[in-house]
Design an enzyme around this catalytic site. Structure first.
Site, short mmCIF file in Angstrom:
data_model
loop_
_atom_site.label_atom_id
_atom_site.label_comp_id
_atom_site.label_asym_id
_atom_site.label_seq_id
_atom_site.Cartn_x
_atom_site.Cartn_y
_atom_site.Cartn_z
N TYR A 81 -4.36 117.28 127.96
CA TYR A 81 -4.04 118.35 127.00
C TYR A 81 -2.54 118.35 126.70
O TYR A 81 -2.12 118.55 125.56
CB TYR A 81 -4.45 119.71 127.57
CG TYR A 81 -5.95 119.96 127.56
CD1 TYR A 81 -6.65 120.04 126.36
CD2 TYR A 81 -6.65 120.11 128.75
CE1 TYR A 81 -8.02 120.28 126.34
CE2 TYR A 81 -8.02 120.35 128.74
CZ TYR A 81 -8.71 120.43 127.54
OH TYR A 81 -10.06 120.66 127.52
N LYS A 139 0.75 116.72 114.41
CA LYS A 139 -0.68 117.03 114.26
C LYS A 139 -0.87 118.53 114.01
O LYS A 139 -1.57 118.93 113.08
CB LYS A 139 -1.40 116.60 115.54
CG LYS A 139 -2.84 116.96 115.59
CD LYS A 139 -3.49 116.36 116.83
CE LYS A 139 -4.04 117.44 117.73
NZ LYS A 139 -4.64 116.90 118.94
N ASP A 192 -20.80 125.88 125.28
CA ASP A 192 -20.93 124.71 124.42
C ASP A 192 -21.18 125.22 123.01
O ASP A 192 -22.12 125.99 122.80
CB ASP A 192 -22.10 123.85 124.92
CG ASP A 192 -22.19 122.53 124.18
OD1 ASP A 192 -22.06 122.53 122.94
OD2 ASP A 192 -22.38 121.49 124.86
N GLU A 195 -10.71 120.18 116.48
CA GLU A 195 -10.11 118.85 116.59
C GLU A 195 -10.90 118.15 117.69
O GLU A 195 -10.59 118.27 118.87
CB GLU A 195 -8.63 118.95 116.92
CG GLU A 195 -7.90 117.64 116.77
CD GLU A 195 -8.16 116.69 117.92
OE1 GLU A 195 -9.13 115.88 117.83
OE2 GLU A 195 -7.42 116.75 118.91
N GLU A 213 -15.96 110.79 119.41
CA GLU A 213 -16.05 111.77 120.51
C GLU A 213 -17.09 112.83 120.15
O GLU A 213 -17.05 113.96 120.64
CB GLU A 213 -14.67 112.35 120.83
CG GLU A 213 -13.78 111.29 121.49
CD GLU A 213 -12.41 111.77 121.91
OE1 GLU A 213 -12.17 112.99 121.91
OE2 GLU A 213 -11.59 110.90 122.23
C1 LIG Z 1 -9.69 116.70 121.68
S1 LIG Z 1 -9.71 118.19 122.56
C2 LIG Z 1 -8.72 119.21 121.53
C3 LIG Z 1 -8.30 120.47 122.19
C4 LIG Z 1 -7.36 121.33 121.39
N1 LIG Z 1 -7.99 121.79 120.18
C5 LIG Z 1 -6.07 120.61 121.13
O1 LIG Z 1 -5.80 120.28 119.97
O2 LIG Z 1 -5.34 120.38 122.08
C6 LIG Z 1 -11.34 118.76 122.27
C7 LIG Z 1 -11.71 119.99 123.05
O3 LIG Z 1 -12.99 120.36 122.65
C8 LIG Z 1 -13.76 120.73 123.79
N2 LIG Z 1 -15.15 120.48 123.42
C9 LIG Z 1 -15.70 119.29 123.10
N3 LIG Z 1 -17.00 119.46 122.79
C10 LIG Z 1 -17.27 120.75 122.95
C11 LIG Z 1 -18.46 121.53 122.77
N4 LIG Z 1 -19.60 120.97 122.41
N5 LIG Z 1 -18.35 122.85 122.96
C12 LIG Z 1 -17.19 123.43 123.34
N6 LIG Z 1 -16.06 122.75 123.53
C13 LIG Z 1 -16.09 121.43 123.33
C14 LIG Z 1 -13.24 119.84 124.89
O4 LIG Z 1 -13.48 120.39 126.16
C15 LIG Z 1 -11.75 119.81 124.55
O5 LIG Z 1 -11.09 120.86 125.16
#
Ligand SMILES: C[S@@+](CC[C@H](N)C(=O)[O-])C[C@H]1O[C@@H](n2cnc3c(N)ncnc32)[C@H](O)[C@@H]1O
Length: 630
Positions: free
Chosen positions: A312, A321, A402, A418, A427
């Site tokens: 993170y 970004k 989720d 994102e 992803e």
């Molecule tokens: C690439 S990270 C981006 C986090 C944040 N938005 C940033 O820019 O730092 C994606 C985030 O989405 C969360 N995530 C992914 N799939 C998810 C889901 N199905 N439901 C909830 N959270 C989810 C992950 O745990 C992660 O914290």
């Protein structure tokens, strides 16, 4: 001297890495020659292992056993660190003359054995003509039998005929090298030393691009190639500086060969060091990405694994970004006319940078918003709880779930997310956002991002090919390793054609049953120079907000080299490898098929080459690599 691949020296400081060697022609006293070189600021010495002048003091029966100078002249650690051993230049194992061939082979084998005996880090051989197959066989045999030292292969950087217009025919020295290393199965112990050309024959930018895709270890410079500045000190002409700047990314070393009367050889190593600092500081991204070059990382599995704090933190360092996201939210909410607060849901909120961006826009526009943050990672949620209490005045509704299974209490006007990987959709952003869109207003709701597209480009990178071959995970077979895509900050590579668009995803996607399977066959333009295709690099472009067709109406992020968002460092390319390198001729057409496949539990990619030859389909049914949906 650094002889081996050192991708793991992640903390190294490039500013200190202008390592220089001095070529010394058969010094009588090697110890003194080393001391002098070190005093002159050089890090290693290049010299012959055997030479007639080194054995002429011997006669009588013992003379037959003299190979070169005695090993006791230096300590083992000095042989091991300071000497690059040049093998005899008078041998020719590829001669048409059988006698020359035989005697050359005997000398070469003896010298290779002697180099191993001395414990040298590397030996230096030359390719001086197109046909080197016998030399390749002998070197390859040693490599296969476990040769401990690196083999530096010196070659002119440009066509010999361009250097010598009276030459009989046009040769591309890259072909000599390519044939040689192909016979040696692309062994990573083979490294290149490129001879700087004469000033009027500098390589074209494209020729340089192709060399940048090779394992170049050193540049070979003659003192006669330097000019003198007003203080009488050596400086390199701008065109040479430009070449050096290109190779700095590969951390090359420099070998200085004195072919002038100048006795102040220290001024050359000093100048190279000065140049290193000057050129390094021209690259303002260097600090951020240093140490990650060509290092294979497994793509994240965001649904089955929780990201860690350090990951993170890396995201959050990328100001560009978040500025673009903030801009997208600002441009959207500027037009808000409804007599109620807009409902904004940040899905996959992580530790909250996008929530912060939304709150900043709300403040800028003086528009109160109802903000939700949805996150499944319990540890990131812990951070969000703290931020909400101490930084956001408890204005944000936090939901640990989720996003695909959340029953939202109201509809969102904006979904901000994102969830993008290096390939855009890799992803599982499509699957997550398709699941989340049930709580987006079906008539007016907007998703940021609204679209993303993956791109691929054919590449040559024997470095990456070897990294996969030599560093495979213990739980994977070689086949599985080649069928696994890796996230790589590509450095030692050559892109053979511009990236082409592959798969497009739009959000929201209010069809009855969103289908995220994809197939596309891409034909790249004919390649301009012979090359070796080792795989495909993947990038993405995303439209965060699309306000129409006019110029500037889109807020974008891009990792596509043609449109890359300046200064954005969050994503490195992804690499899809081939199982064997494919030799390409100039004019060959690369055609590839790519699939995005899925079933109830996973998503995966398959790919294969259709032209100039066909390859088996890689990663069938996601047997080696897939993204788990749960
Ligand atoms: C690439 S990270 C981006 C986090 C944040 N938005 C940033 O820019 O730092 C994606 C985030 O989405 C969360 N995530 C992914 N799939 C998810 C889901 N199905 N439901 C909830 N959270 C989810 C992950 O745990 C992660 O914290």
């Amino acid at each position: 001297m650094e002889s081996n691949d050192q991708h793991s020296d992640a903390s190294s400081d490039k500013r200190k890495k202008m390592s220089c060697g001095l070529y010394f022609d058969a010094p009588k006293n090697l110890k003194e020659a080393i001391e002098m070189s070190i005093n002159f600021g050089y890090h290693f010495l290049v010299t012959q292992l055997t030479h007639p002048s080194l054995v002429e003091d011997f006669d009588g029966p013992d003379a037959a056993h003299v190979i070169g100078r005695t090993d006791r002249i230096l300590k083992a650690v000095e042989w091991n660190r300071l000497i690059l051993g040049e093998l005899s230049t008078s041998t020719d194992v590829d001669s048409e003359d059988i006698e020359i061939q035989k005697s050359s082979r005997a000398t070469l084998e003896q010298e290779l054995g002697f180099a191993s005996h001395l414990g040298l880090p590397a030996i230096l051989i030359y390719l001086t003509k197109p046909k080197n197959i016998q030399l390749a066989r002998i070197i390859n045999e040693r490599l296969v039998l476990g040769l401990q030292l690196a083999v530096w292969v010196q070659i002119p950087i440009v066509h010999v005929s361009r250097e010598n217009p009276m030459g009989e025919s046009e040769h591309d020295t890259w072909d000599w090298w390519n044939d040689f290393r192909t016979y040696c199965d692309y062994d990573k112990r083979l490294r290149l030393v490129l001879e700087m050309p004469s000033i009027k024959n500098c390589p074209t930018s494209e020729e340089l691009d192709r060399w940048i895709g090779e394992p170049v270890k050193a540049l070979f410079l003659r003192t006669s190639q330097f000019l003198k500045n007003q203080f009488g000190k050596p400086v390199l002409p701008k065109s040479y500086q430009n070449i050096i700047q290109r190779f700095m990314a590969l951390d090359v070393q420099y070998i200085i060969y004195s072919d002038t009367e100048d006795s102040d050889l220290g001024s050359y190593s000093k100048y190279i060091n000065f140049l290193g600092k000057k050129l390094y500081f021209c690259n303002n991204m260097a600090d951020f990405i240093e140490g990650c070059e060509d290092y294979l990382q497994n793509p994240l599995q965001p649904l089955t694994e929780h990201l860690e704090s350090t990951v993170y933190e890396v995201f959050e360092r990328d100001a560009t970004k978040y500025i673009n996201y903030e801009n997208a939210v600002l441009r959207l909410l500027k037009h808000w006319k409804e007599p109620r607060e807009p409902v904004i849901m940040v899905v996959g909120a992580g530790r909250g940078p996008l929530v912060q961006a939304v709150l900043d826009v709300s403040k800028t526009l003086d528009l109160k918003c109802k903000v939700y943050a949805i996150e499944k990672n319990p540890y990131a949620m812990n951070t969000l709880v703290h931020r909400n209490k101490y930084e956001w005045d408890s204005q944000v509704t936090l939901v640990k779930t989720d996003m695909r299974s959340w029953e939202a209490p109201e509809l969102a006007d904006v979904l901000v997310s994102e969830l993008l990987g290096s390939f855009g959709d890799n992803e599982l952003s499509p699957e997550c956002l398709d699941g989340a869109q049930k709580f987006l207003n079906p008539k007016t709701g907007v998703s940021i991002p609204s679209q993303y597209t993956s791109f691929i480009a054919p590449i040559q990178s024997t470095k990456i090919f070897n990294e996969i071959r030599d560093n495979r995970m213990p739980d994977k077979t070689l086949k599985q390793s080649y069928e696994t895509p890796y996230v790589v900050h590509l450095n030692n590579f050559y892109q053979l054609a511009p990236p082409e668009a592959l798969f497009v995803f739009d959000h929201p996607n209010f069809t009855d049953c969103p289908d995220n399977k994809r197939y596309k066959s891409i034909r790249f333009p004919p390649i301009s120079k012979a090359a070796v295709l080792t795989g495909f690099a993947g990038f993405f472009e995303t439209v965060l907000l699309d306000e129409g067709s006019e110029e500037g109406s889109k807020v974008m992020l891009s990792t596509n080299p043609e449109t890359h968002t300046p200064d954005m460092v969050s994503w490195f390319p992804i690499v899809f490898s081939l199982a064997v390198p494919v030799q390409l001729k100039a004019g060959d057409v690369v055609r590839v098929s790519f699939w995005r496949e899925e079933n109830f539990e996973k998503v995966w990619y398959e790919w294969c080459l259709e032209s100039p030859c066909r390859t088996p389909i890689m990663n069938v049914n996601g047997r080696s690599y897939s993204l788990k949906k749960k």
